[in-house]
Design an enzyme around this catalytic site. Structure first.
Site, PDB file in Angstrom:
ATOM      1  N   HIS A 103       0.885  -1.353   0.126  1.00 53.24           N
ATOM      2  CA  HIS A 103      -0.216  -0.057   0.053  1.00 53.24           C
ATOM      3  C   HIS A 103       0.881   1.435   0.006  1.00 53.24           C
ATOM      4  O   HIS A 103       0.621   2.244  -0.937  1.00 53.24           O
ATOM      5  CB  HIS A 103      -0.947   0.072   1.254  1.00 53.24           C
ATOM      6  CG  HIS A 103      -1.558   1.525   1.374  1.00 53.24           C
ATOM      7  ND1 HIS A 103      -2.680   1.769   0.633  1.00 53.24           N
ATOM      8  CD2 HIS A 103      -1.322   2.217   2.431  1.00 53.24           C
ATOM      9  CE1 HIS A 103      -3.186   2.843   1.341  1.00 53.24           C
ATOM     10  NE2 HIS A 103      -2.299   3.179   2.378  1.00 53.24           N
ATOM     11  N   ASP A 163       7.170  21.920 -25.987  1.00 47.07           N
ATOM     12  CA  ASP A 163       7.121  20.804 -25.586  1.00 47.07           C
ATOM     13  C   ASP A 163       8.140  20.735 -24.486  1.00 47.07           C
ATOM     14  O   ASP A 163       8.746  21.645 -24.278  1.00 47.07           O
ATOM     15  CB  ASP A 163       7.150  19.461 -26.670  1.00 47.07           C
ATOM     16  CG  ASP A 163       6.649  18.219 -26.274  1.00 47.07           C
ATOM     17  OD1 ASP A 163       5.693  18.005 -27.114  1.00 47.07           O
ATOM     18  OD2 ASP A 163       7.062  17.660 -25.239  1.00 47.07           O
ATOM     19  N   TRP A 178       7.269   0.095   3.835  1.00 47.09           N
ATOM     20  CA  TRP A 178       7.479   0.675   2.673  1.00 47.09           C
ATOM     21  C   TRP A 178       9.324   1.241   2.985  1.00 47.09           C
ATOM     22  O   TRP A 178       9.938   1.483   2.112  1.00 47.09           O
ATOM     23  CB  TRP A 178       6.924   1.725   2.296  1.00 47.09           C
ATOM     24  CG  TRP A 178       7.227   3.051   2.850  1.00 47.09           C
ATOM     25  CD1 TRP A 178       6.530   3.594   3.972  1.00 47.09           C
ATOM     26  CD2 TRP A 178       7.871   4.284   2.462  1.00 47.09           C
ATOM     27  NE1 TRP A 178       6.956   4.853   4.273  1.00 47.09           N
ATOM     28  CE2 TRP A 178       7.460   5.272   3.219  1.00 47.09           C
ATOM     29  CE3 TRP A 178       8.635   4.202   1.389  1.00 47.09           C
ATOM     30  CZ2 TRP A 178       8.269   6.660   3.232  1.00 47.09           C
ATOM     31  CZ3 TRP A 178       9.291   5.575   1.077  1.00 47.09           C
ATOM     32  CH2 TRP A 178       9.132   6.613   2.002  1.00 47.09           C
ATOM     33  N   SER A 208      13.429   6.380 -13.872  1.00 48.98           N
ATOM     34  CA  SER A 208      12.317   7.056 -14.551  1.00 48.98           C
ATOM     35  C   SER A 208      12.157   8.395 -13.907  1.00 48.98           C
ATOM     36  O   SER A 208      12.100   9.563 -14.652  1.00 48.98           O
ATOM     37  CB  SER A 208      10.869   6.253 -14.295  1.00 48.98           C
ATOM     38  OG  SER A 208       9.737   7.261 -14.585  1.00 48.98           O
ATOM     39  N   SER A 209      12.242   8.494 -12.613  1.00 47.98           N
ATOM     40  CA  SER A 209      12.075   9.908 -11.808  1.00 47.98           C
ATOM     41  C   SER A 209      13.114  10.808 -12.216  1.00 47.98           C
ATOM     42  O   SER A 209      13.013  12.015 -12.597  1.00 47.98           O
ATOM     43  CB  SER A 209      11.917   9.630 -10.474  1.00 47.98           C
ATOM     44  OG  SER A 209      10.756   9.082  -9.999  1.00 47.98           O
ATOM     45  N   HIS A 231      13.380  11.558   3.524  1.00 51.88           N
ATOM     46  CA  HIS A 231      13.186  12.950   4.074  1.00 51.88           C
ATOM     47  C   HIS A 231      12.815  13.756   2.968  1.00 51.88           C
ATOM     48  O   HIS A 231      11.581  14.324   2.848  1.00 51.88           O
ATOM     49  CB  HIS A 231      13.675  13.444   5.321  1.00 51.88           C
ATOM     50  CG  HIS A 231      12.469  14.645   5.809  1.00 51.88           C
ATOM     51  ND1 HIS A 231      11.541  14.152   6.520  1.00 51.88           N
ATOM     52  CD2 HIS A 231      12.393  15.866   5.402  1.00 51.88           C
ATOM     53  CE1 HIS A 231      10.608  15.337   6.552  1.00 51.88           C
ATOM     54  NE2 HIS A 231      11.304  16.348   5.813  1.00 51.88           N
ATOM     55  N   GLU A 264      12.421  12.983   0.165  1.00 55.22           N
ATOM     56  CA  GLU A 264      11.033  12.364  -0.872  1.00 55.22           C
ATOM     57  C   GLU A 264       9.804  13.039  -0.177  1.00 55.22           C
ATOM     58  O   GLU A 264       8.992  13.232  -1.224  1.00 55.22           O
ATOM     59  CB  GLU A 264      11.073  10.821  -0.640  1.00 55.22           C
ATOM     60  CG  GLU A 264       9.948  10.037  -0.933  1.00 55.22           C
ATOM     61  CD  GLU A 264       9.651  10.061  -2.474  1.00 55.22           C
ATOM     62  OE1 GLU A 264      10.772  10.424  -3.231  1.00 55.22           O
ATOM     63  OE2 GLU A 264       8.613  10.085  -2.975  1.00 55.22           O
ATOM     64  N   TYR A 290       9.156  15.872   0.976  1.00 56.64           N
ATOM     65  CA  TYR A 290       8.864  17.350   0.263  1.00 56.64           C
ATOM     66  C   TYR A 290       8.796  17.212  -1.190  1.00 56.64           C
ATOM     67  O   TYR A 290       8.217  18.112  -1.840  1.00 56.64           O
ATOM     68  CB  TYR A 290       9.945  18.096   0.837  1.00 56.64           C
ATOM     69  CG  TYR A 290       9.971  18.533   2.018  1.00 56.64           C
ATOM     70  CD1 TYR A 290      10.425  17.653   3.074  1.00 56.64           C
ATOM     71  CD2 TYR A 290       8.968  19.194   2.503  1.00 56.64           C
ATOM     72  CE1 TYR A 290      10.430  17.886   4.492  1.00 56.64           C
ATOM     73  CE2 TYR A 290       8.745  19.506   3.870  1.00 56.64           C
ATOM     74  CZ  TYR A 290       9.486  18.786   4.735  1.00 56.64           C
ATOM     75  OH  TYR A 290       9.284  18.803   6.301  1.00 56.64           O
ATOM     76  N   SER A 292      -1.287  27.361  -4.864  1.00 58.74           N
ATOM     77  CA  SER A 292      -0.656  28.768  -5.234  1.00 58.74           C
ATOM     78  C   SER A 292      -1.303  29.435  -6.627  1.00 58.74           C
ATOM     79  O   SER A 292      -1.296  30.434  -6.893  1.00 58.74           O
ATOM     80  CB  SER A 292       0.655  28.802  -5.115  1.00 58.74           C
ATOM     81  OG  SER A 292       1.119  28.906  -3.733  1.00 58.74           O
ATOM     82  N   HIS A 312      15.423  12.495  12.078  1.00 62.05           N
ATOM     83  CA  HIS A 312      14.131  12.704  13.072  1.00 62.05           C
ATOM     84  C   HIS A 312      13.075  11.524  12.924  1.00 62.05           C
ATOM     85  O   HIS A 312      12.313  11.338  13.423  1.00 62.05           O
ATOM     86  CB  HIS A 312      13.131  14.082  13.033  1.00 62.05           C
ATOM     87  CG  HIS A 312      12.540  14.388  11.525  1.00 62.05           C
ATOM     88  ND1 HIS A 312      12.858  15.442  10.761  1.00 62.05           N
ATOM     89  CD2 HIS A 312      11.686  13.487  10.700  1.00 62.05           C
ATOM     90  CE1 HIS A 312      11.976  15.251   9.756  1.00 62.05           C
ATOM     91  NE2 HIS A 312      11.260  14.186   9.543  1.00 62.05           N
ATOM     92  N   HIS A 313      13.479  10.561  11.922  1.00 55.67           N
ATOM     93  CA  HIS A 313      12.772   9.334  11.711  1.00 55.67           C
ATOM     94  C   HIS A 313      13.507   8.444  12.614  1.00 55.67           C
ATOM     95  O   HIS A 313      13.051   7.243  12.729  1.00 55.67           O
ATOM     96  CB  HIS A 313      12.882   8.992  10.257  1.00 55.67           C
ATOM     97  CG  HIS A 313      12.359  10.079   9.333  1.00 55.67           C
ATOM     98  ND1 HIS A 313      10.845   9.952   9.144  1.00 55.67           N
ATOM     99  CD2 HIS A 313      12.594  10.964   8.498  1.00 55.67           C
ATOM    100  CE1 HIS A 313      10.275  11.160   8.147  1.00 55.67           C
ATOM    101  NE2 HIS A 313      11.692  11.653   7.903  1.00 55.67           N
ATOM    102  N   THR A 324       7.160  27.054   6.388  1.00 56.43           N
ATOM    103  CA  THR A 324       5.940  26.103   6.027  1.00 56.43           C
ATOM    104  C   THR A 324       4.752  27.233   6.465  1.00 56.43           C
ATOM    105  O   THR A 324       3.913  27.377   5.903  1.00 56.43           O
ATOM    106  CB  THR A 324       5.853  25.035   6.594  1.00 56.43           C
ATOM    107  OG1 THR A 324       6.978  24.309   6.309  1.00 56.43           O
ATOM    108  CG2 THR A 324       4.535  24.157   6.009  1.00 56.43           C
ATOM    109  N   LYS A 341       4.051  30.138   4.232  1.00 55.00           N
ATOM    110  CA  LYS A 341       3.153  29.936   2.973  1.00 55.00           C
ATOM    111  C   LYS A 341       1.876  29.764   3.484  1.00 55.00           C
ATOM    112  O   LYS A 341       0.851  30.283   2.840  1.00 55.00           O
ATOM    113  CB  LYS A 341       3.615  28.362   2.687  1.00 55.00           C
ATOM    114  CG  LYS A 341       4.871  28.488   1.748  1.00 55.00           C
ATOM    115  CD  LYS A 341       5.274  27.202   1.121  1.00 55.00           C
ATOM    116  CE  LYS A 341       4.600  27.157  -0.250  1.00 55.00           C
ATOM    117  NZ  LYS A 341       5.226  28.375  -1.273  1.00 55.00           N
ATOM    118  N   ARG A 352       2.114   0.922  15.322  1.00 53.31           N
ATOM    119  CA  ARG A 352       1.798   0.857  13.727  1.00 53.31           C
ATOM    120  C   ARG A 352       1.949  -0.441  13.276  1.00 53.31           C
ATOM    121  O   ARG A 352       2.859  -1.166  13.868  1.00 53.31           O
ATOM    122  CB  ARG A 352       2.269   2.159  13.161  1.00 53.31           C
ATOM    123  CG  ARG A 352       3.772   1.809  12.923  1.00 53.31           C
ATOM    124  CD  ARG A 352       4.184   3.337  12.143  1.00 53.31           C
ATOM    125  NE  ARG A 352       3.999   3.316  10.873  1.00 53.31           N
ATOM    126  CZ  ARG A 352       4.857   3.914   9.820  1.00 53.31           C
ATOM    127  NH1 ARG A 352       5.730   4.769  10.487  1.00 53.31           N
ATOM    128  NH2 ARG A 352       4.748   3.775   8.799  1.00 53.31           N
TER     129      ARG A 352
END
Lengths: 264, 529, 178
Positions: free
Chosen positions: B76, B105, B141, B169-170, B253, B255, B257, B268, B302-303, B328, B331, B450
């Site tokens: 998932h 293009d 994951w 790809s990315s 991390h 990722e 963002y 925006s 922090h993870h 943040t 914003k 979890r």
């Protein structure tokens, strides 16, 4: 009509936020204050940050709600032209920064306290296994495994579930109250994590390495916890039970455990 | 291909049928394929979530065995992140970046085609692992070692292969985005004049180039630990399982963002249109994006607060993490200042955007709470974290995606979507999303860990609310599919060129639907900032 | 597309590809970098393997208590222990501590010991001249092997550090081609 719907949506969000906090306490689904000085500090820090966030939320969502009700085309409100204000922007950059510094102070203090595992009275080596725990009283020549006692029949819904379903073990980790307990953690296989909610202790157990934590339990009682790092199929089924006893009861228990007729 | 006398509406696609889609180098075609692919993955990942929530409806094991449950949660997460949310933003980038900067293009059209077609290949490999001997990946994951290295099923090596393909790809897609933005803007458009959505993608593309290779290196180390006798993450050979976490989160991390910055960009774009007011503090918005991106590189541990980090490192990461709240917050305040004293209407893109601002902020608040290490002792690896990241991803990123799709769908298809149905989609989603993810905070605070398929009895009530919310939310997304398909089939009012009163930007200067080739001549009228 | 545009794409693409490969190399460089950084700041838990000269002075004004904790990884029936749970040493004083491995099986076995120190930042102050974790250890069937670690605590260890844990894990490496 849409305006009312927006308002109701926003109000209901707040209500969920606010009322949940109070009925959460009653229902026992807020963080417990716990039975150690650290768990109490953690609880205070948590509530302080929570109220800071609520405060900021009230202001921000309040302004939004006002704008959504009043500043709409259907009410004939004309759009203003302003699109910058350096003054205001500096204010709302500096104020959050100050709030952060204020929050960082108690957090730092508690963290430094948490880090100091020295001068302990009792040291326990805790080892995580797939899927149970091992406890070794390093100064006492006593060690044992602690296996979960919830049965497969309960899990598979064939019999009624025990009150402490998934939270019961055969041998409790018995500890004296009012003594500094130092925990030294390791693992026999993968990374597990030893978490006892009411003690305010959680630490990963890393195979080949040692991690530490400590607690002073102030009240006798039974405190249940769980593994908090995914470790395979049995991750949900390896609970922790700490039983805190007065010094006398603890000494009695120790003698009984170490007596020859009780092979560990 | 294009002749010197091109008009905007001169040529359609050169091939027809399936061959058109396989060989296309047109950014609109490729954008469409990314969007369709990502929503297919969304429903696959979502179905896994439905099974998870069905199992978690009651204590006891009813539906799937524990090993399979771990596979469901892993897949998932993986499918939603790598199969849905990242490709959907690439799809939006493909459609909108050339239109927004007045380019004909993307800079590298054939690379663009390959970037897309790698994804279904990777997706098939990833999903096929679920049907292999020993089952699919079941280690979360985040695939920590040694659970994934020593104890992972045989399919893990295919899992690693799929990650490599998706990474390529990315990265290719990001190189394409950067080169397009730097080299193909309309002549008078300086970087500062670019729409915010384009800015967010410029920054996101740099983040991707910086961290996807680190993920590639990490999974390669995993591969060699599993198959070639290395000990990167194995203490017995002199390695360290915690090294895995440092490497993974150095990618992980930034990722997160990567998957929120384009969302910020969409908000925006949408809010100023429906508030009929310019975005407040445009320059600070751009600086805030850059600060957030920079800070995202220095907070990864922090993870890892529970792994036994030394005190100095813990303090550093705690402070740096708290700091992200500042840009943040800027914003959020700027979006609120944009609607304040505006002249708002509440079409569906605006509804999703306003819900984003409120609900993403709630996710941000729980993030700030998580940053405090002592508190994190009680939150880490509990449902509190699950609540936090689902708030920023679902009523966060996903709602921004919906806002963007409803906003630009008339431009893509030439037809307005059904506004009544769309509002229905919004309200059911907004209410059920809160029902699903808000109680998770309480579950975490009450002590529920979890990644567990079964739980202690006191967690039952809230789990049931969560599951019901999830089922409703999942079903509501079918409404969205119906709306989009109907719009694509032309079952709606024809859209004007401008589509929305108050819209700004080059994409609204081309007809609706946008012709197959646009801006074959660069535009001359550019809004200056 | 005219030729000048195409040329500038190439340069930018080349730069970005180089950056990509650079980050890939960075990931691999992280492995030795991690070790080096940890050794430099002393925040690794692995225990220094540096060969060094004997210390010159002993600080008799204070003691550091060192606790020994052992763990046998896996389910091989062998034991690994020390007879002293903990010792108190003066910084600068050289000490020798004996550990024992008992192989209860009929097989000759090979073990790798991994040493870590807690708290991690004290690692740099534990100087080992000799340690059984430096090399693989061969323990024959039914044998009890005596092993030693010879070390001293650097006298620069911060005054507020009064306790350390020296933790050893025994990994069974019999039959591994390592």
């Amino acid at each position: 009509m849409l305006g009312l719907k927006n308002l109701r949506f926003l109000l209901s969000t707040w209500l969920v936020l606010f009322s949940s906090a109070s009925f959460a306490q009653e229902w026992g689904v807020n963080m417990p204050v716990g039975v150690t000085p650290l768990s109490a500090s953690i609880h205070s820090l948590h509530m302080a940050m929570f109220w800071v966030c609520v405060g900021i939320g009230v202001v921000v969502f309040g302004v939004m709600t006002y704008a959504i009700i009043k500043h709409r085309k259907s009410k004939g409100h004309q759009a203003s032209n302003f699109h910058e204000n350096t003054h205001v922007e500096i204010i709302w950059t500096v104020i959050p920064f100050i709030i952060l510094i204020v929050m960082a102070i108690p957090a730092t203090k508690t963290l430094i306290e948490m880090d100091n595992t020295e001068a302990a009275d009792v040291t326990i080596k805790v080892t995580g296994y797939r899927w149970y725990w091992h406890y070794d009283y390093l100064d006492e020549e006593l060690d044992f495994f602690s296996h979960p006692t919830t049965t497969q029949e309960e899990i598979r819904n064939l019999v009624a579930k025990n009150e402490h379903y998934n939270l019961a073990v055969d041998q409790h980790l018995v500890l004296p109250i009012n003594k500094k307990i130092r925990f030294a953690f390791t693992s026999n296989d993968v990374i597990h994590s030893w978490w006892v909610h009411e003690l305010g202790v959680k630490k990963d157990t890393v195979p080949g390495f040692i991690t530490e934590s400590w607690a002073i339990i102030t009240e006798p009682g039974i405190y249940r916890g769980q593994c908090a790092e995914l470790c395979g199929a049995g991750h949900a089924f390896m609970p922790i039970v700490v039983e805190a006893k007065t010094q006398e009861d603890y000494d009695a228990w120790l003698s009984e455990m170490k007596a020859p007729k009780n092979p560990s | 291909m294009s002749t010197a006398h091109d008009h905007d509406h001169a040529h359609g696609p050169s091939k027809t049928g399936i061959l058109r889609w396989i060989t296309t180098t047109n950014h609109k075609d490729i954008g469409t394929m990314y969007l369709i692919f990502s929503f297919v993955m969304f429903f696959i990942g979502g179905s896994l979530a439905m099974v998870i929530r069905a199992e978690l409806f009651q204590p006891g094991m009813q539906i799937v065995p524990a090993e399979a449950f771990n596979m469901l949660t892993t897949m998932h997460g993986f499918i939603m992140i790598f199969g849905f949310i990242m490709p959907v933003f690439v799809g939006l980038a493909n459609w909108m970046i050339p239109l927004m900067i007045g380019a004909p293009d993307m800079a590298l059209p054939r690379v663009n085609n390959w970037s897309f077609w790698l994804l279904p290949v990777a997706g098939v490999i990833l999903i096929s692992t679920m049907f292999m001997q020993g089952g699919g990946p079941n280690f979360g994951w985040t695939f920590y070692a040694p659970l994934s290295t020593t104890y992972g099923p045989p399919s893990t090596d295919y899992f690693i292969f799929a990650i490599h393909i998706m990474g390529i790809s990315s990265i290719m897609g990001s190189i394409n985005v950067i080169v397009t933005i730097f080299n193909m803007r309309a002549p008078n458009m300086r970087l500062i004049d670019m729409p915010i959505f384009v800015w967010t993608w410029l920054i996101t593309a740099f983040l991707i180039i910086a961290v996807m290779p680190v993920l590639a290196g990490t999974v390669t180390m995993m591969l060699t630990d599993r198959n070639f006798g290395t000990s990167f993450f194995n203490a017995a050979g002199g390695g360290d399982p915690v090294l895995f976490q440092h490497l993974f989160w150095f990618f992980g991390h930034p990722e997160v963002y990567i998957v929120i910055l384009p969302a910020f960009g969409i908000i925006s774009e949408v809010i100023p249109t429906f508030a009929r007011k310019k975005l407040f503090g445009r320059t600070s918005m751009i600086y805030a994006l850059a600060s957030i991106a920079f800070l995202s590189f220095i907070v990864w541990a922090h993870h890892m607060f529970m792994t036994g980090l030394p005190l100095a490192a813990s303090l550093f990461f705690m402070y740096a993490t708290m700091l992200i709240a500042v840009p943040t917050g800027v914003k959020i305040f700027n979006w609120v200042a944009t609607i304040f004293k505006g002249s708002m209407t509440f079409e569906t893109p605006m509804l999703f955007s306003l819900a984003f601002v409120i609900l993403f902020t709630i996710g941000g608040f729980t993030g700030l709470m998580l940053a405090l290490i002592p508190s994190d002792v009680q939150y880490h690896d509990s449902y509190f974290v699950v609540g936090h990241f689902h708030y920023v991803l679902v009523p966060g990123s996903l709602f921004a995606v919906f806002a963007g799709i409803y906003y630009w769908l008339p431009k893509w298809t030439g037809y307005m979507y059904n506004e009544t149905l769309a509002k229905f989609h919004f309200w059911i989603s907004a209410i059920s999303v809160n029902l699903t993810f808000f109680p998770m905070h309480f579950l975490g605070l009450a002590g529920m860990p979890r990644r567990i398929p079964d739980y202690a009895l006191q967690f039952t009530d809230f789990n049931q609310i969560v599951s019901v919310g999830a089922f409703v939310f999942g079903a509501a997304q079918l409404i969205f599919v119906y709306i989009v398909i109907q719009t694509m089939r032309g079952k709606g009012v024809q859209a004007t060129q401008e589509v929305w009163e108050g819209s700004h930007g080059l994409e609204w200067t081309v007809p609706s639907p946008a012709p197959y080739h646009t801006f074959t001549e660069p535009p001359t009228q550019i809004e200056r900032h | 597309m005219n030729a000048t545009k195409r040329k500038s794409h190439t340069r930018l693409v080349a730069i970005l590809l180089a950056a990509t490969f650079g980050m890939l190399l960075f990931a691999f460089a992280m492995v030795p970098l991690y070790d080096a950084f940890c050794e430099m700041t002393g925040i690794n838990n692995k225990g220094g393997r540096v060969r060094l000269e004997a210390p010159t002075e002993i600080d008799t004004s204070r003691v550091v208590k060192i606790k020994f904790i052992t763990h046998v990884q896996g389910d091989t029936p062998w034991e690994f222990y020390t007879k002293e749970n903990s010792i108190e040493v003066h910084p600068g004083e050289v000490n020798k501590v004996l550990f024992y491995t008992e192989n209860h099986t009929d097989q000759d076995k090979v073990g790798q010991f991994v040493a870590t120190i807690s708290p991690g930042q004290s690692d740099r102050y534990v100087k080992k001249a000799e340690c059984f974790s430096f090399n693989k250890q061969y323990v024959d069937a039914k044998q009890t092997k005596e092993m030693s670690v010879i070390f001293f605590i650097d006298k620069d260890i911060p005054k507020d550090t009064e306790e350390l844990i020296l933790f050893y894990t025994l990994f069974d490496q019999t039959g591994d081609a390592k």
